[in-house]
Design an enzyme around this catalytic site. Structure first.
Site, short mmCIF file in Angstrom:
data_model
loop_
_atom_site.label_atom_id
_atom_site.label_comp_id
_atom_site.label_asym_id
_atom_site.label_seq_id
_atom_site.Cartn_x
_atom_site.Cartn_y
_atom_site.Cartn_z
CD GLU A 106 -65.41 -43.38 -40.58
OE1 GLU A 106 -65.85 -43.27 -41.72
OE2 GLU A 106 -65.53 -42.47 -39.71
CD GLU A 162 -67.66 -39.62 -35.18
OE1 GLU A 162 -67.79 -38.98 -36.23
OE2 GLU A 162 -68.36 -39.45 -34.17
N GLY A 216 -69.77 -47.09 -41.04
CA GLY A 216 -71.23 -46.94 -41.14
C GLY A 216 -71.62 -45.48 -41.28
N GLY A 217 -70.70 -44.57 -40.94
CA GLY A 217 -70.92 -43.14 -41.18
C GLY A 217 -72.08 -42.55 -40.39
CB ILE A 218 -73.99 -39.41 -40.97
CG1 ILE A 218 -72.84 -38.42 -40.80
CG2 ILE A 218 -75.31 -38.81 -40.46
CD1 ILE A 218 -72.56 -38.03 -39.37
CE LYS A 248 -85.70 -42.52 -40.00
NZ LYS A 248 -84.79 -41.54 -40.62
CB ALA A 299 -83.28 -29.48 -38.84
CG HIS A 309 -107.93 -57.83 -50.59
ND1 HIS A 309 -108.28 -56.50 -50.45
CD2 HIS A 309 -108.80 -58.55 -49.84
CE1 HIS A 309 -109.32 -56.41 -49.65
NE2 HIS A 309 -109.66 -57.64 -49.24
C1 LIG Z 1 -80.71 -37.10 -38.43
C2 LIG Z 1 -80.51 -37.69 -39.80
C3 LIG Z 1 -81.42 -38.59 -40.30
C4 LIG Z 1 -81.24 -39.13 -41.56
N1 LIG Z 1 -82.16 -40.03 -42.04
C5 LIG Z 1 -81.99 -40.54 -43.28
C6 LIG Z 1 -82.91 -41.49 -43.78
O1 LIG Z 1 -83.87 -41.87 -43.11
N2 LIG Z 1 -82.70 -41.99 -45.01
C7 LIG Z 1 -81.63 -41.60 -45.80
O2 LIG Z 1 -81.48 -42.08 -46.92
N3 LIG Z 1 -80.75 -40.69 -45.34
C8 LIG Z 1 -80.91 -40.17 -44.11
N4 LIG Z 1 -79.99 -39.28 -43.63
C9 LIG Z 1 -78.86 -38.90 -44.51
C10 LIG Z 1 -77.79 -39.98 -44.53
O3 LIG Z 1 -77.33 -40.21 -43.22
C11 LIG Z 1 -76.65 -39.54 -45.44
O4 LIG Z 1 -77.17 -39.21 -46.71
C12 LIG Z 1 -75.62 -40.63 -45.59
O5 LIG Z 1 -75.07 -40.99 -44.35
C13 LIG Z 1 -74.51 -40.17 -46.54
O6 LIG Z 1 -73.56 -41.18 -46.67
P1 LIG Z 1 -72.04 -40.84 -46.99
O7 LIG Z 1 -71.34 -42.16 -47.04
O8 LIG Z 1 -71.97 -39.96 -48.16
O9 LIG Z 1 -71.52 -39.98 -45.77
P2 LIG Z 1 -71.51 -40.24 -44.16
O10 LIG Z 1 -72.54 -41.21 -43.74
O11 LIG Z 1 -71.49 -38.89 -43.59
O12 LIG Z 1 -70.10 -40.94 -43.97
C14 LIG Z 1 -68.91 -40.26 -44.14
C15 LIG Z 1 -67.87 -40.89 -43.25
O13 LIG Z 1 -66.61 -40.32 -43.56
C16 LIG Z 1 -65.88 -40.13 -42.38
N5 LIG Z 1 -64.87 -39.13 -42.68
C17 LIG Z 1 -65.03 -37.82 -42.95
N6 LIG Z 1 -63.87 -37.24 -43.25
C18 LIG Z 1 -62.94 -38.23 -43.18
C19 LIG Z 1 -61.54 -38.24 -43.39
N7 LIG Z 1 -60.88 -37.17 -43.77
N8 LIG Z 1 -60.91 -39.43 -43.21
C20 LIG Z 1 -61.57 -40.55 -42.82
N9 LIG Z 1 -62.89 -40.56 -42.60
C21 LIG Z 1 -63.56 -39.41 -42.80
C22 LIG Z 1 -66.91 -39.71 -41.35
O14 LIG Z 1 -66.48 -39.99 -40.06
C23 LIG Z 1 -68.10 -40.60 -41.78
O15 LIG Z 1 -68.09 -41.82 -41.07
C24 LIG Z 1 -80.13 -38.75 -42.35
C25 LIG Z 1 -79.19 -37.85 -41.85
C26 LIG Z 1 -79.38 -37.33 -40.59
C27 LIG Z 1 -78.36 -36.36 -40.07
#
Ligand SMILES: Cc1cc2nc3c(=O)[nH]c(=O)nc-3n(C[C@H](O)[C@H](O)[C@H](O)COP(=O)(O)OP(=O)(O)OC[C@H]3O[C@@H](n4cnc5c(N)ncnc54)[C@H](O)[C@@H]3O)c2cc1C
Length: 467
Positions: free
Chosen positions: A35, A37, A40-42, A52, A270, A446
């Site tokens: 990872e 960054e 837990g990702g985005i 939220k 967006a 209910h």
């Molecule tokens: C503002 C906003 C609100 C959202 N609200 C919702 C919601 O309410 N409900 C919902 O279901 N979805 C929501 N989403 C979408 C949701 O965040 C994504 O669908 C979800 O995070 C995708 O998960 P993922 O694991 O595919 O990718 P990500 O969560 O993007 O995780 C990918 C990870 O990979 C890492 N990474 C990338 N490249 C590399 C590399 N080369 N080496 C190592 N690490 C790397 C990144 O740093 C990141 O941590 C929202 C998105 C945004 C932007």
């Protein structure tokens, strides 16, 4: 086994990647995750959860401003934006720590840095310091997620023109805000900023807001947001967006050629997302990329043997629960679990946490009719639901779409308070392939908002009891 040899390497620690790592470990595989960054990702850090937390503040603010309707008085309600943002960031930070703990608990080796394919069965992870470590495994799951897409000629500068990242950590409340794109992310920010007092204008190129939703839901949501004071332009193309001194100057071409020109404090772009495909070492491999996303089979295999891809990296719907489901499926497929089913996109619920909320699953009424299905549609307004009245949340309705011949629940579409908590009832029904008969004889407690779900099922067959 050499120290850096694993059964499975996951690149990316978002809800796709970290869940795949846990499941693979549960199935007895030796797992590493890279990872670059935040674990837990985005989702946990810059998406689902921090937004939220912000929207909850907006909701409480709305309730306080309407305290009189509950027989209460609350004066001098003020927004301390720094504290609002701090709360949201604190919650995100806590969850990141939680994922780190889960990795430890599940014996997943965490490598901090950017991972890239470096030949068959090999991944190199480069840390921020420039140090590199090579890992090997017969199975590699790419879960690198996605980032905000921009429009040609429009570059977010992070100051006046924001992506979702800057919109989540504002230093001050914009007096006026342009939201470009009326999908879930755009509408959630529009709702948040409007509830805190900004003048909000939404511009959407498609003919309606929340274009993935059922047309009636989109229309009802639009009416409601306009009543709240959000200005909405659909079928409207952003022609230019320029930073001019302290403001953003926007030119928008509306239907019938009318042009809207305006200076605003801030703009949020967006307009969708694009996969993080660039730094993964895909060059020279058989992994195919189309329209910014990795192409996969129904079993999440790329064209490169032993390399899989999941989550936002492989395309819409860009949802955390879809990414996690794919993570589990991918890990189970690698481990050879029997009896798996490929992901059925019509089983994925979608939620938008605006005020009031939107939630749906399955086919819209139009999609069902376009697919040649003869449908029975049921609707029930929240204004006829006792709990909604008690909550003071009577806006909205529940709509169900059934196959008229078989009684299969094809889709469900909800607009109103807390409907994001209700949709799961219909998700279970669809997974169990429930027909109207089972749903009708299910006993709903209910008084609850969920009774409106029951009534919308009954209404499709002319049997609603309370409307
Ligand atoms: C503002 C906003 C609100 C959202 N609200 C919702 C919601 O309410 N409900 C919902 O279901 N979805 C929501 N989403 C979408 C949701 O965040 C994504 O669908 C979800 O995070 C995708 O998960 P993922 O694991 O595919 O990718 P990500 O969560 O993007 O995780 C990918 C990870 O990979 C890492 N990474 C990338 N490249 C590399 C590399 N080369 N080496 C190592 N690490 C790397 C990144 O740093 C990141 O941590 C929202 C998105 C945004 C932007």
């Amino acid at each position: 086994m050499a120290a850096n040899a694993f059964d499975c390497i996951v690149v990316g620690g978002g809800p796709g990647g970290y869940v795949a790592a846990i499941r693979a470990s549960q199935l007895g595989l030796r797992v590493a995750i890279a990872e670059r960054e935040h674990l837990g990702g985005i989702c946990l850090n810059w998406g689902c959860i921090p937004t939220k937390a912000l929207l909850r503040t907006a909701e409480v603010h709305h309730l306080l401003r309407n305290a009189a309707s509950f027989g209460l008085s609350a004066s001098d309600v003020r927004v301390d934006l720094a504290k609002v943002v701090e709360r949201s960031r604190r919650i995100a930070g806590r969850l990141e720590k939680g994922v780190r703990h889960l990795m430890k608990k599940n014996a997943v080796a965490v490598f901090e840095g950017s991972g890239r394919l470096a030949g068959p069965g090999r991944v190199v992870v480069r840390a921020g310091t420039g140090d590199e470590v090579e890992l090997s495994a017969p199975h590699v799951i790419l879960a690198a997620g996605a980032r905000a897409r921009s429009l040609p000629g429009i570059e977010p500068d992070g100051q006046r023109i924001w992506t979702y990242r800057e919109a989540m950590v504002p230093e001050s409340l914009p007096a006026s805000l342009l939201v470009i794109g009326a999908g879930a992310i755009g509408i959630e920010f529009a709702s948040f900023y409007r509830d805190l007092g900004s003048e909000v204008t939404v511009v959407e190129a498609l003919p309606r807001i929340l274009p993935a939703e059922d047309e009636e839901i989109s229309a009802a949501a639009r009416r409601c947001f306009e009543k709240q004071g959000i200005e909405i332009h659909t079928g409207a193309a952003l022609r230019s967006l320029e930073v001019r001194g302290d403001a953003v100057h926007a030119v928008v071409e509306r239907e019938a050629g009318a042009v809207l020109e305006r200076d605003l404090d801030r703009a949020i772009l967006a307009v969708g997302i694009t996969g993080n495909v660039e730094a993964l070492g895909l060059e020279g491999t058989a992994v195919r990329v189309e329209r910014g996303h990795v192409v996969v089979t129904q079993w999440l295999e790329t064209g490169e043997p032993g390399v899989y891809a999941i989550g936002d990296l492989v395309g819409p719907p860009w949802l955390a629960h879809k990414a996690s489901h794919e993570g589990v499926l991918c890990a189970e497929r690698i481990a050879g679990v029997a009896g798996l089913h490929p992901l059925d996109a019509s089983q994925i619920p979608g939620c938008t946490y605006c005020r009031p909320q939107v939630a749906s699953i399955g086919l819209t009424e139009r999609a069902a009719r376009d697919a040649g299905r003869e449908v029975r549609v049921g609707k029930f307004p929240l204004s006829a639901n006792g709990k909604a009245l008690a909550l003071g949340e009577t806006e909205g309705f529940v709509k169900t779409v059934f196959d008229a011949g078989t009684g299969e629940l094809l889709g469900a579409h909800l607009f109103g308070a807390e409907v994001t908590e209700l949709i799961q009832g219909f998700a279970v029904a669809r997974t169990l392939e429930a027909t109207e008969a089972e749903l009708m004889r299910t006993i709903f407690p209910h008084p609850t908002l969920s009774e409106a779900m029951h009534e919308a099922v009954l209404a499709a067959f002319g049997r609603a009891l309370n409307a």
